[in-house]
Design an enzyme around this catalytic site. Structure first.
Site, PDB file in Angstrom:
ATOM      1  N   LYS A   1      -7.183  -6.418  12.586  1.00 30.33           N
ATOM      2  CA  LYS A   1      -6.037  -5.697  13.164  1.00 30.33           C
ATOM      3  C   LYS A   1      -5.621  -6.318  14.494  1.00 30.33           C
ATOM      4  CE  LYS A   1      -5.561  -2.117  10.193  1.00 30.33           C
ATOM      5  NZ  LYS A   1      -4.350  -1.811   9.433  1.00 30.33           N
ATOM      6  N   GLY A  23      -3.902   6.987  15.181  1.00 31.62           N
ATOM      7  CA  GLY A  23      -5.264   7.483  15.408  1.00 31.62           C
ATOM      8  C   GLY A  23      -5.788   8.077  14.119  1.00 31.62           C
ATOM      9  N   GLY A  75       0.839  -1.208   0.000  1.00 29.90           N
ATOM     10  CA  GLY A  75       0.000   0.000   0.000  1.00 29.90           C
ATOM     11  C   GLY A  75       0.866   1.247   0.000  1.00 29.90           C
ATOM     12  N   TYR A 114      -7.919   0.638  17.817  1.00 22.35           N
ATOM     13  CA  TYR A 114      -8.977  -0.322  18.183  1.00 22.35           C
ATOM     14  C   TYR A 114      -8.557  -1.776  17.953  1.00 22.35           C
ATOM     15  CZ  TYR A 114     -10.465   0.142  13.228  1.00 22.35           C
ATOM     16  OH  TYR A 114     -10.518   0.174  11.854  1.00 22.35           O
ATOM     17  N   THR A 163      -0.024   5.266  -1.740  1.00 24.19           N
ATOM     18  CA  THR A 163      -1.031   6.246  -1.292  1.00 24.19           C
ATOM     19  C   THR A 163      -0.918   6.485   0.214  1.00 24.19           C
ATOM     20  OG1 THR A 163      -2.712   4.577  -0.746  1.00 24.19           O
ATOM     21  CG2 THR A 163      -2.675   5.371  -3.035  1.00 24.19           C
ATOM     22  N   ARG A 169     -13.974   6.359   3.233  1.00 21.74           N
ATOM     23  CA  ARG A 169     -14.699   5.164   3.680  1.00 21.74           C
ATOM     24  C   ARG A 169     -15.157   5.232   5.131  1.00 21.74           C
ATOM     25  NH1 ARG A 169     -10.563   3.547   0.211  1.00 21.74           N
ATOM     26  NH2 ARG A 169     -11.305   2.265  -1.520  1.00 21.74           N
TER      27      ARG A 169
HETATM   28  C1  HXC Z   1     -20.987  -2.671   3.111  1.00 23.05           C
HETATM   29  C2  HXC Z   1     -19.455  -3.217   1.473  1.00 23.05           C
HETATM   30  C3  HXC Z   1     -18.960  -1.884   1.449  1.00 23.05           C
HETATM   31  C4  HXC Z   1     -19.563  -0.939   2.331  1.00 23.05           C
HETATM   32  C5  HXC Z   1     -17.848  -3.039  -0.003  1.00 23.05           C
HETATM   33  N1  HXC Z   1     -18.749  -3.884   0.543  1.00 23.05           N
HETATM   34  N2  HXC Z   1     -17.967  -1.823   0.535  1.00 23.05           N
HETATM   35  N3  HXC Z   1     -20.441  -3.593   2.299  1.00 23.05           N
HETATM   36  N4  HXC Z   1     -20.563  -1.372   3.154  1.00 23.05           N
HETATM   37  N5  HXC Z   1     -19.152   0.322   2.368  1.00 23.05           N
HETATM   38  C6  HXC Z   1     -18.959  -5.281   0.200  1.00 23.05           C
HETATM   39  C7  HXC Z   1     -19.374  -5.454  -1.257  1.00 23.05           C
HETATM   40  O1  HXC Z   1     -20.774  -5.225  -1.428  1.00 23.05           O
HETATM   41  C8  HXC Z   1     -18.990  -6.922  -1.506  1.00 23.05           C
HETATM   42  O2  HXC Z   1     -19.911  -7.811  -0.947  1.00 23.05           O
HETATM   43  C9  HXC Z   1     -17.727  -7.079  -0.671  1.00 23.05           C
HETATM   44  O3  HXC Z   1     -17.735  -6.002   0.293  1.00 23.05           O
HETATM   45  C10 HXC Z   1     -16.478  -6.965  -1.508  1.00 23.05           C
HETATM   46  O4  HXC Z   1     -16.551  -5.732  -2.221  1.00 23.05           O
HETATM   47  P1  HXC Z   1     -15.621  -5.425  -3.479  1.00 23.05           P
HETATM   48  O5  HXC Z   1     -15.809  -4.004  -3.846  1.00 23.05           O
HETATM   49  O6  HXC Z   1     -15.811  -6.489  -4.519  1.00 23.05           O
HETATM   50  O7  HXC Z   1     -14.179  -5.708  -2.821  1.00 23.05           O
HETATM   51  P2  HXC Z   1     -12.756  -5.240  -3.233  1.00 23.05           P
HETATM   52  O8  HXC Z   1     -12.720  -4.689  -4.624  1.00 23.05           O
HETATM   53  O9  HXC Z   1     -11.864  -6.360  -2.878  1.00 23.05           O
HETATM   54  O10 HXC Z   1     -12.481  -3.981  -2.253  1.00 23.05           O
HETATM   55  C11 HXC Z   1     -12.143  -4.148  -0.896  1.00 23.05           C
HETATM   56  C12 HXC Z   1     -12.752  -3.046  -0.041  1.00 23.05           C
HETATM   57  C13 HXC Z   1     -12.478  -1.627  -0.648  1.00 23.05           C
HETATM   58  C14 HXC Z   1     -12.193  -3.189   1.365  1.00 23.05           C
HETATM   59  C15 HXC Z   1     -14.266  -3.235   0.023  1.00 23.05           C
HETATM   60  O11 HXC Z   1     -13.025  -0.599   0.203  1.00 23.05           O
HETATM   61  C16 HXC Z   1     -10.990  -1.371  -0.834  1.00 23.05           C
HETATM   62  O12 HXC Z   1     -10.441  -1.713  -1.869  1.00 23.05           O
HETATM   63  N6  HXC Z   1     -10.309  -0.773   0.143  1.00 23.05           N
HETATM   64  C17 HXC Z   1      -8.852  -0.495   0.074  1.00 23.05           C
HETATM   65  C18 HXC Z   1      -8.438   0.797   0.689  1.00 23.05           C
HETATM   66  C19 HXC Z   1      -9.025   1.095   2.044  1.00 23.05           C
HETATM   67  O13 HXC Z   1     -10.020   0.512   2.468  1.00 23.05           O
HETATM   68  N7  HXC Z   1      -8.403   2.053   2.720  1.00 23.05           N
HETATM   69  C20 HXC Z   1      -8.831   2.501   4.048  1.00 23.05           C
HETATM   70  C21 HXC Z   1      -7.946   1.950   5.077  1.00 23.05           C
HETATM   71  S1  HXC Z   1      -8.236   2.908   6.474  1.00 23.05           S
HETATM   72  P3  HXC Z   1     -21.109  -8.523  -1.799  1.00 23.05           P
HETATM   73  O14 HXC Z   1     -21.652  -9.548  -0.868  1.00 23.05           O
HETATM   74  O15 HXC Z   1     -22.067  -7.406  -2.111  1.00 23.05           O
HETATM   75  O16 HXC Z   1     -20.473  -9.092  -3.031  1.00 23.05           O
HETATM   76  C22 HXC Z   1      -8.100   2.075   7.878  1.00 23.05           C
HETATM   77  C23 HXC Z   1      -8.132   3.048   9.064  1.00 23.05           C
HETATM   78  C24 HXC Z   1      -8.548   2.490  10.345  1.00 23.05           C
HETATM   79  O17 HXC Z   1      -7.965   0.913   7.919  1.00 23.05           O
HETATM   80  C25 HXC Z   1      -8.691   3.495  11.483  1.00 23.05           C
HETATM   81  C26 HXC Z   1      -9.148   4.868  11.167  1.00 23.05           C
HETATM   82  C27 HXC Z   1      -9.194   5.833  12.303  1.00 23.05           C
HETATM   83  P1  NAP Z   2      -5.105   4.039   1.951  1.00 23.07           P
HETATM   84  O1  NAP Z   2      -4.393   5.161   1.262  1.00 23.07           O
HETATM   85  O2  NAP Z   2      -6.432   3.607   1.415  1.00 23.07           O
HETATM   86  O3  NAP Z   2      -4.102   2.813   2.019  1.00 23.07           O
HETATM   87  C1  NAP Z   2      -4.444   1.484   1.775  1.00 23.07           C
HETATM   88  C2  NAP Z   2      -3.494   0.938   0.736  1.00 23.07           C
HETATM   89  O4  NAP Z   2      -3.611  -0.472   0.694  1.00 23.07           O
HETATM   90  C3  NAP Z   2      -3.758   1.462  -0.671  1.00 23.07           C
HETATM   91  O5  NAP Z   2      -2.547   1.905  -1.240  1.00 23.07           O
HETATM   92  C4  NAP Z   2      -4.268   0.246  -1.421  1.00 23.07           C
HETATM   93  O6  NAP Z   2      -3.872   0.304  -2.786  1.00 23.07           O
HETATM   94  C5  NAP Z   2      -3.580  -0.878  -0.659  1.00 23.07           C
HETATM   95  N1  NAP Z   2      -4.307  -2.149  -0.766  1.00 23.07           N
HETATM   96  C6  NAP Z   2      -5.620  -2.368  -0.484  1.00 23.07           C
HETATM   97  N2  NAP Z   2      -5.933  -3.634  -0.722  1.00 23.07           N
HETATM   98  C7  NAP Z   2      -4.799  -4.240  -1.159  1.00 23.07           C
HETATM   99  C8  NAP Z   2      -4.502  -5.566  -1.578  1.00 23.07           C
HETATM  100  N3  NAP Z   2      -5.437  -6.522  -1.596  1.00 23.07           N
HETATM  101  N4  NAP Z   2      -3.230  -5.848  -1.968  1.00 23.07           N
HETATM  102  C9  NAP Z   2      -2.278  -4.881  -1.953  1.00 23.07           C
HETATM  103  N5  NAP Z   2      -2.515  -3.612  -1.574  1.00 23.07           N
HETATM  104  C10 NAP Z   2      -3.765  -3.299  -1.187  1.00 23.07           C
HETATM  105  O7  NAP Z   2      -5.344   4.408   3.498  1.00 23.07           O
HETATM  106  P2  NAP Z   2      -4.351   4.907   4.649  1.00 23.07           P
HETATM  107  O8  NAP Z   2      -5.154   5.766   5.535  1.00 23.07           O
HETATM  108  O9  NAP Z   2      -3.086   5.417   4.080  1.00 23.07           O
HETATM  109  O10 NAP Z   2      -4.065   3.543   5.435  1.00 23.07           O
HETATM  110  C11 NAP Z   2      -2.765   3.010   5.558  1.00 23.07           C
HETATM  111  C12 NAP Z   2      -2.670   2.143   6.796  1.00 23.07           C
HETATM  112  O11 NAP Z   2      -2.864   2.934   7.958  1.00 23.07           O
HETATM  113  C13 NAP Z   2      -3.704   1.028   6.863  1.00 23.07           C
HETATM  114  O12 NAP Z   2      -3.112  -0.117   7.446  1.00 23.07           O
HETATM  115  C14 NAP Z   2      -4.744   1.588   7.806  1.00 23.07           C
HETATM  116  O13 NAP Z   2      -5.490   0.594   8.443  1.00 23.07           O
HETATM  117  C15 NAP Z   2      -3.846   2.332   8.766  1.00 23.07           C
HETATM  118  N6  NAP Z   2      -4.526   3.349   9.555  1.00 23.07           N
HETATM  119  C16 NAP Z   2      -4.892   4.523   8.978  1.00 23.07           C
HETATM  120  C17 NAP Z   2      -5.507   5.483   9.762  1.00 23.07           C
HETATM  121  C18 NAP Z   2      -5.892   6.814   9.201  1.00 23.07           C
HETATM  122  O14 NAP Z   2      -6.434   7.632   9.947  1.00 23.07           O
HETATM  123  N7  NAP Z   2      -5.635   7.102   7.959  1.00 23.07           N
HETATM  124  C19 NAP Z   2      -5.764   5.217  11.104  1.00 23.07           C
HETATM  125  C20 NAP Z   2      -5.393   3.991  11.649  1.00 23.07           C
HETATM  126  C21 NAP Z   2      -4.756   3.059  10.861  1.00 23.07           C
HETATM  127  P3  NAP Z   2      -4.721  -0.427  -3.967  1.00 23.07           P
HETATM  128  O15 NAP Z   2      -6.137  -0.020  -3.782  1.00 23.07           O
HETATM  129  O16 NAP Z   2      -4.079   0.100  -5.214  1.00 23.07           O
HETATM  130  O17 NAP Z   2      -4.481  -1.884  -3.813  1.00 23.07           O
END
Ligand code: HXC
Ligand code: NAP
Length: 284
Positions: free
Chosen positions: A165, A192, A18, A150, A21, A202
């Protein structure tokens, strides 16, 4: 000008999942600024390419190769490609994640699998692949896992992420002991609130939700990417070589704000305190 010597990570080969980004990119930029050789991966090739071009334009080398960490065969190919390019790997930063807010009862099994697959399985596959190689090669190494606050407390509405996590935290602490005799160190960071496009779109998709989240922060502000980058750089450096199995929280006190039973009294006004003081004195 940062807080560290510019050669603190000189010639260390750092692989960040990852890494194109958000926080992954911020950590990568910090590594480059301190002399590391960088490899980044994620699913989207075009995003990786653009990030690698932009990052290397500031100096330093950035290799990229796409990989979906949910697939062990792709993980093995990625590690092959990075080893072929740089000869070896010194540091793995497991940063890739997937997450979104949802009431748990609304989740489909595929939604659960999407998050567990990226966060728990993906991290495990990456660590397993590299750990096996480091042990076989007799090479020391460091793994830094990005978790969340969390991971320790749990949290509603992001339950697949919380469960995954927590698993990564258990992995960190378990391997810290098991692989220490091989010279492989494990550390974790629990961030955080750090505004990134990936997380905010998201987890805080409306101004109201964002405001609610910001109101919880004791320091009255979110974290900066530089603050996170500095912590990561220190933890993977040789200066942190006796830190093993620890998770460092960087959240401005946010989780403690939620934990302390009386912390909501921060909302009480001076006038209200005058009344409350009289009432509590009477309680003597
Ligand atoms: C409910 C959802 C949903 C949503 C997806 N799904 N988004 N369900 N609410 N918002 C469901 C879909 O309907 C589908 O189920 C299944 O999840 C898989 O969805 P896909 O889109 O096919 O999956 P995929 O392309 O693999 O994408 C994975 C993903 C997506 C997690 C859903 O959001 C993603 O690519 N995320 C990567 C980056 C990311 O999330 N970054 C944030 C990290 S921040 P069905 O049954 O309908 O087929 C973080 C911070 C933590 O972790 C702490 C912050 C303070
Ligand atoms: P982000 O930019 O969405 O980072 C997630 C990265 O993971 C993206 O670059 C994404 O790229 C990659 N990724 C997702 N699915 C993948 C897969 N299947 N294989 C390989 N790469 C994949 O969000 P971020 O905020 O920087 O998050 C980074 C880390 O910090 C995460 O572990 C998150 O849980 C943690 N975190 C963030 C926050 C916050 O406040 N931002 C707080 C607590 C923890 P692709 O979509 O191109 O694959």
């Amino acid at each position: 000008m940062g807080p560290f010597a510019v050669d603190m990570l000189k010639d260390k080969v750092v692989l960040i999942t990852g890494g194109a980004t958000g926080l992954g990119r911020a950590m990568g930029e910090q590594c480059l600024a301190l002399g590391a050789k960088l490899a980044i991966t994620s699913r989207r090739e075009e995003v990786l390419k653009q990030a690698a071009d932009e990052m290397s334009s500031q100096g330093g080398e950035v290799f990229y190769s796409s990989c979906d960490v949910r697939h062990p065969d792709q993980v093995a190919s990625l590690v092959n490609a990075v080893e072929k390019h740089y000869g070896h790997i010194d540091v793995l930063i497991n940063n890739a994640a997937g997450n979104f807010i949802s009431p748990t009862e609304r989740l489909s099994p595929r939604a659960v699998d999407a998050v567990l697959g990226i966060v728990l399985h993906g991290t495990f596959y990456m660590s397993l692949e590299l750990g096996k190689r480091w042990i076989e090669q007799g090479r020391r190494g460091t793994m830094l896992n990005i978790v969340t606050t969390y991971a320790s407390t749990g949290s509603g509405y992001v339950v697949p992420s919380a469960a995954a996590k927590a698993g990564v935290l258990a992995l960190t602490r378990s391997l810290a002991v098991e692989w220490a005799p091989h010279g492989i160190r494990q550390v974790a960071i629990a961030p955080g609130a750090f505004p990134t496009e990936g997380a905010w779109s998201r987890l805080s998709p409306t101004p109201e939700l964002e405001q609610k989240m910001l109101a919880r922060l004791p320091l009255g502000r979110v974290g900066t990417k530089e603050e996170l980058g500095h912590l990561a750089a220190f933890l993977i450096s040789d200066y942190a070589s006796y830190i093993n199995g620890e998770v460092i929280t960087i959240d401005g006190g946010e989780w403690l704000r939620g934990a302390g039973q009386f912390n909501d009294l921060a909302e009480v006004t001076e006038e209200q305190w005058d009344i409350l003081t009289e009432l509590t004195k009477k309680g003597k």
